[in-house]
Scaffold this motif. Structure first.
Motif, short mmCIF file in Angstrom:
data_model
loop_
_atom_site.label_atom_id
_atom_site.label_comp_id
_atom_site.label_asym_id
_atom_site.label_seq_id
_atom_site.Cartn_x
_atom_site.Cartn_y
_atom_site.Cartn_z
N LYS B 55 0.85 -1.19 0.00
CA LYS B 55 0.00 0.00 0.00
C LYS B 55 0.88 1.23 0.00
N ARG B 56 0.58 2.11 -0.93
CA ARG B 56 1.34 3.35 -1.06
C ARG B 56 0.38 4.50 -0.86
N TYR B 57 0.70 5.39 0.07
CA TYR B 57 -0.08 6.63 0.21
C TYR B 57 0.79 7.76 -0.31
N GLY B 58 0.55 8.19 -1.50
CA GLY B 58 1.40 9.22 -2.08
C GLY B 58 2.84 8.74 -2.12
N ARG B 59 3.73 9.42 -1.42
CA ARG B 59 5.14 9.03 -1.46
C ARG B 59 5.50 8.03 -0.35
N VAL B 60 4.55 7.79 0.55
CA VAL B 60 4.84 6.91 1.67
C VAL B 60 4.46 5.48 1.33
N LEU B 61 5.42 4.58 1.43
CA LEU B 61 5.15 3.17 1.22
C LEU B 61 4.82 2.58 2.59
N ALA B 62 3.52 2.42 2.88
CA ALA B 62 3.11 2.01 4.22
C ALA B 62 3.27 0.51 4.41
N VAL B 63 2.94 -0.24 3.39
CA VAL B 63 3.06 -1.70 3.44
C VAL B 63 3.78 -2.11 2.17
N ASP B 64 4.81 -2.98 2.34
CA ASP B 64 5.72 -3.22 1.24
C ASP B 64 5.88 -4.72 1.00
N GLY B 65 5.05 -5.28 0.14
CA GLY B 65 5.20 -6.68 -0.25
C GLY B 65 5.08 -7.65 0.91
N LEU B 66 4.09 -7.43 1.77
CA LEU B 66 3.94 -8.22 2.99
C LEU B 66 3.26 -9.56 2.67
N THR B 67 3.82 -10.65 3.19
CA THR B 67 3.21 -11.97 3.01
C THR B 67 3.26 -12.72 4.33
N PHE B 68 2.13 -13.14 4.84
CA PHE B 68 2.09 -14.05 5.99
C PHE B 68 0.71 -14.67 6.11
N THR B 69 0.61 -15.67 6.98
CA THR B 69 -0.64 -16.38 7.16
C THR B 69 -0.98 -16.41 8.64
N VAL B 70 -2.24 -16.24 8.95
CA VAL B 70 -2.68 -16.32 10.34
C VAL B 70 -3.63 -17.51 10.46
N ARG B 71 -3.31 -18.40 11.40
CA ARG B 71 -4.07 -19.64 11.50
C ARG B 71 -5.03 -19.62 12.68
N PRO B 72 -6.06 -20.43 12.58
CA PRO B 72 -7.03 -20.48 13.67
C PRO B 72 -6.49 -21.22 14.89
N GLY B 73 -7.16 -21.06 16.00
CA GLY B 73 -6.86 -21.84 17.20
C GLY B 73 -5.73 -21.29 18.03
N ARG B 74 -5.23 -20.14 17.69
CA ARG B 74 -4.17 -19.55 18.51
C ARG B 74 -4.23 -18.04 18.39
#
Lengths: 282, 358
Positions: B55-74
């Motif tokens: 996610k880019r807001y104008g010149r600010v790169l707030a989130v940069d190629g983020l990859t992860f998984t969140v699993r249930p039960g924890r």
């Protein structure tokens, strides 16, 4: 956790939310703000009072009125005083604007869209509830001001009743006009995104606009200038309340044109607001 | 499930063991037959997947190629310094903001594809995302109604979060802690399998913090997916089973709390000596990393305090004080995120999180 049984819902995750649920939710939101019943509750008696004032003046002046004027009486002029109704339109516009601006400014819009991700439906339900509420208020005011006017006229100015042609049109027109003003307010809030700026724009549009339009708009000639002002919702509504244009010297649109103008404003407001809020980061 | 055994704080009876996504839930868990308002498990396992999210807001790169998984039960802790992109990520996950690129899905769907959000995902993003003029009852009542939930749920969730008496009060008079509780109540309304909380304990009193921790653990134990963001490591130490750490919009760590704790074993030693130059030379020769801390103090990483003492003794360098530091999770967190924090302070001083699309 103390979760207990909720309604069984085995619909697919993507099943659209039901219209009646969304409309009921928006109704709760509208009515749970104290300002809504206070504002709407004050408007009705205020406009009945205005109608009484206008009709009482006509009643008092009637015996001495010129015969020419008596030939074309227009009680709608007393029941629906145009300048005072501009204020009513601005109020409806502000109320509409606040339903959107209030959510945007408080951040509630995020909570709303997390609860119902189908944004267009949420906004359509919001518009329906607002327009419906304002239409009912318009109906009450329309019927009420006629009642007050006719009662004030009494026997002195005969020949008018709820059945007189044009009376029902003025009532329906007022109901539609208030709903349309609310929608325009919502659209302005969606465009401007800032509460103070939105309220300013609403006041300019509903108060300054019609007043300025009565003068000449500089680059336009008188005819074109009249077309522009007649396209404003206020003048479209005004045309619907004119019962007898006999002594009117202004350029008046036809009645169907006035209805179409109001419908076009409603459509335009929705056409601007729905896509804007559907795509936007909130 | 790499859950860490721990004393469960005040979990009432009936908290089931965590179960892997598609297995039938244990008795006493969330899906107890007649009560379950959801499609059967398997249809909904509550997996959150973030894929190359940017996610880019104008010149600010707030989130940069983020990859992860969140699993249930924890309970998954979502950590990062201020402006790391936590809120931006959650907003994209909840369909409030459109990603510049990449995807964020829950059960393989983007959130905007869900019809009624509350039944699938409960979220507390910002406790102030409410209208001050409404009562708690009206606020929750409208939310419940929009999702076709019965009015009685409002009373139930208010009681759950300890606001049972405050339903008729206007939210404008609520403290931040009460607003957090109200936000948690809203998240619980639809009894959803996925719960997201952004900085939920801000403003809560110590009793409230303990209660919230217990609640998150309980929700996870019922088999739900629970993602809790925070910028405080100490917070997560008592709540999370798994950690996702981001900094400057990038993934820094995605591992169990135990694995993360293991990073913190390399403790440091502080030495006070009248002859720092000589001691630094001796320690460096022995393979230690040495940094000067003031005129007579060295900060040493590598050898233990005993080894530092021995080296000083054998090389006849006077020392006044040798102090070992047991490393905490906080230290590991600070160390891990130090680069991204520094990067942020230099390059994007305005902050991506605060400036994000209000």
């Amino acid at each position: 956790m103390s979760t207990t049984c909720t309604t069984a819902d085995t619909r697919s995750p993507a099943a659209r939310p039901r219209w009646r649920d969304l409309i009921a939710a928006e109704w709760i939101k509208l009515t749970s703000l104290r300002s809504t019943p206070i504002v709407l509750g004050l408007l009705v008696p205020l406009y009945l009072y205005f109608a009484h004032g206008g009709a009482a003046t006509t009643y008092a002046d009637w015996p001495t009125l010129a015969a020419e004027l008596k030939r074309h009486p227009d009680p709608a002029h007393d029941a629906f005083p145009f300048p005072k109704f501009l204020l009513l339109m601005a109020t409806a516009g502000t109320l509409g604007a606040m339903t959107v601006a209030g959510e945007q400014a408080s951040g509630l819009i995020r909570t709303t869209f997390i609860a119902v991700p189908a944004r267009t439906r949420v906004l359509a339900a919001k518009a329906a509830v607002l327009a419906g509420t304002l239409a009912v208020v318009g109906l009450v005011i329309g019927v009420g001001v006629w009642g007050v006017t006719l009662a004030t006229y009494g026997d002195r100015i005969p020949g008018f009743s709820y059945g007189t042609p044009g009376v029902a049109r003025a009532v329906a027109g007022t109901a539609v006009m208030l709903a349309v003003c609310g929608l325009i307010g919502m659209a302005l809030a969606a465009i401007i995104r800032n509460t103070a700026g939105t309220v300013f724009a609403v006041l300019v549009f509903f108060l300054a606009g019609p007043v300025a339009g009565k003068g000449r708009v500089p680059p336009l000639d008188a005819d074109r200038s009249a077309h522009v002002t007649n396209a404003l919702p206020g003048y479209a509504w005004g045309r619907l309340t004119v019962m007898d244009p006999g002594h009117t010297v202004e350029r008046l649109p036809s009645v169907p044109t006035a209805w179409i103008t109001l419908a076009a404003w409603a459509f335009a407001a929705l056409a601007v607001m729905l896509p804007l809020l559907r795509r936007r980061d909130v | 499930m790499d859950r860490i055994p721990r004393a469960e704080p005040s979990t009432p009876a009936g908290g089931a063991e965590p179960y892997p996504g598609t297995e039938p839930p244990a008795p006493g868990g969330r899906a107890t037959g007649r009560c379950d308002p959801y499609p059967p498990p398997g249809n909904l396992d509550g997996m959150i997947e973030i894929e190359h999210l940017t996610k880019r807001y104008g010149r600010v790169l707030a989130v940069d190629g983020l990859t992860f998984t969140v699993r249930p039960g924890r309970v998954t802790g979502f950590l990062g310094p201020n402006g790391a992109g936590k809120t931006s990520t959650l907003r994209m996950l909840l369909g409030l903001n459109t990603p510049t690129s990449g995807r964020a899905t829950i059960d393989g769907r983007s959130f905007r594809e869900f019809g009624t959000g509350l039944r699938h995902v409960g979220a507390l993003l910002d406790a102030n995302d409410v209208h001050d003029g409404r009562t708690a009852n009206a606020h929750l009542g409208a939310l419940a109604r929009s999702n076709g939930l019965p009015r009685g749920r409002v009373r139930e969730v208010l009681a759950t979060v300890g606001l049972g008496d405050a339903g008729r009060r206007r939210i404008g008079g609520f403290s931040l802690g009460m607003r957090q509780r109200l936000g948690i109540a809203a998240a619980l309304l639809g009894d959803p399998p996925v719960l997201l909380f952004d900085e939920p304990v801000n403003g809560l009193d110590p009793e409230g913090i303990r209660w919230a921790r217990g609640l998150f653990r309980e929700l996870a134990a019922e088999g739900r997916t629970v993602l809790v963001s925070s910028h405080l490591m100490g917070e997560m130490e008592h709540t999370a089973d798994h950690l996702v750490v981001i900094g400057a919009g990038r993934l820094i760590a995605d591992e169990s709390l135990a694995a993360f704790a293991a990073r913190a074993t390399t403790g440091g030693v502080t030495v006070r000596t009248p002859d720092p130059t000589a001691l630094a030379a001796v320690l460096a020769e022995a393979g230690a990393t040495v940094r000067a801390h003031g005129p007579d103090t060295l900060s040493v990483t590598g050898p233990t305090a005993a080894e530092v003492n021995e080296l000083a003794f054998t090389h006849r360098v006077m020392v006044h004080e040798v102090t070992a530091h047991g490393k905490t999770l906080e230290d590991a967190f600070m160390q891990l995120t130090a680069d991204s924090v520094r990067y942020r302070a230099a390059a994007t001083a305005a902050g991506a999180e605060g400036g994000a699309g209000r």
